[in-house]
Design a protein around this motif. Structure first.
Motif, PDB file in Angstrom:
ATOM      1  N   LEU A  26       5.621  39.085   2.769  1.00 54.80           N
ATOM      2  CA  LEU A  26       6.465  38.557   1.704  1.00 54.80           C
ATOM      3  C   LEU A  26       7.774  38.120   2.371  1.00 54.80           C
ATOM      4  N   VAL A  28      11.293  36.150   2.525  1.00 52.01           N
ATOM      5  CA  VAL A  28      12.378  35.751   1.635  1.00 52.01           C
ATOM      6  C   VAL A  28      13.438  35.026   2.457  1.00 52.01           C
ATOM      7  N   ILE A  34      10.899  32.945  -2.281  1.00 46.52           N
ATOM      8  CA  ILE A  34       9.750  33.606  -1.669  1.00 46.52           C
ATOM      9  C   ILE A  34       8.775  32.545  -1.157  1.00 46.52           C
ATOM     10  N   LEU A 145       4.419  41.015  -6.030  1.00 50.98           N
ATOM     11  CA  LEU A 145       5.683  40.295  -6.204  1.00 50.98           C
ATOM     12  C   LEU A 145       6.614  41.045  -7.158  1.00 50.98           C
TER      13      LEU A 145
END
Length: 157
Positions: A26, A28, A34, A145
């Motif tokens: 994930l 960022v 994202i 998420l």
């Protein structure tokens, strides 16, 4: 056409015949967006990730899969959690494999590259958390998420 079918709490799903460790990343960016890819095998949006190869760590797997699937080089900065729900099965129509979910989802940040489509992803883009509801995301990926966005870091789920 080879397909990937995700079953979640489906009493009619085929029985699992495989358990394969996998890692997701994930990523960022500085704008809190994202990194997501639109999978060619399901058409749904997902985090980059995949099967861990022999000789690599979960972090190495996540970084490799991220770059292969999105064109973005990233580094791991933390762990979101381990997702291993026996009621989440992934069926591959090409070979009859039915995997029970086992994913380590790590958190990362970009260090280079440009989002680009490829053999596995028809689209790759940075998505604002506010926009996630506008995308087709499987419930099990959306759970990951949401865990991140709500600062829930399950070690085992």
């Amino acid at each position: 056409m080879n397909r990937r079918i995700e079953h979640w709490h489906n009493p009619h799903a085929p029985a699992p015949n495989s358990l394969v460790p996998a890692s997701n990343l994930l990523v960022v960016n500085d704008s809190s967006e994202i990194l997501m890819q639109r999978r060619r095998d399901t058409g749904q949006w997902a985090l980059p990730g995949g099967k861990q190869e022999l000789g690599e760590t979960p972090s190495e797997c996540a970084v490799r899969e991220c770059e292969e699937e999105t064109g973005i080089r990233a580094r791991v900065t933390g762990i979101l959690g381990v997702y291993s729900d026996p009621a989440h099965l992934v069926e591959y129509t090409s070979n009859g494999e039915v995997r029970q979910e086992f994913e380590i989802t790590l958190i990362g940040e970009p260090v280079g590259g440009t989002p680009s489509a490829n053999d596995e992803a028809s689209e790759v883009r940075w998505i604002s958390p506010k926009e996630l509801d506008n995308f087709d995301i499987h419930v099990t990926m959306r759970r990951q998420l949401d865990d991140y966005l709500n600062k829930r870091y399950p070690i085992v789920d």
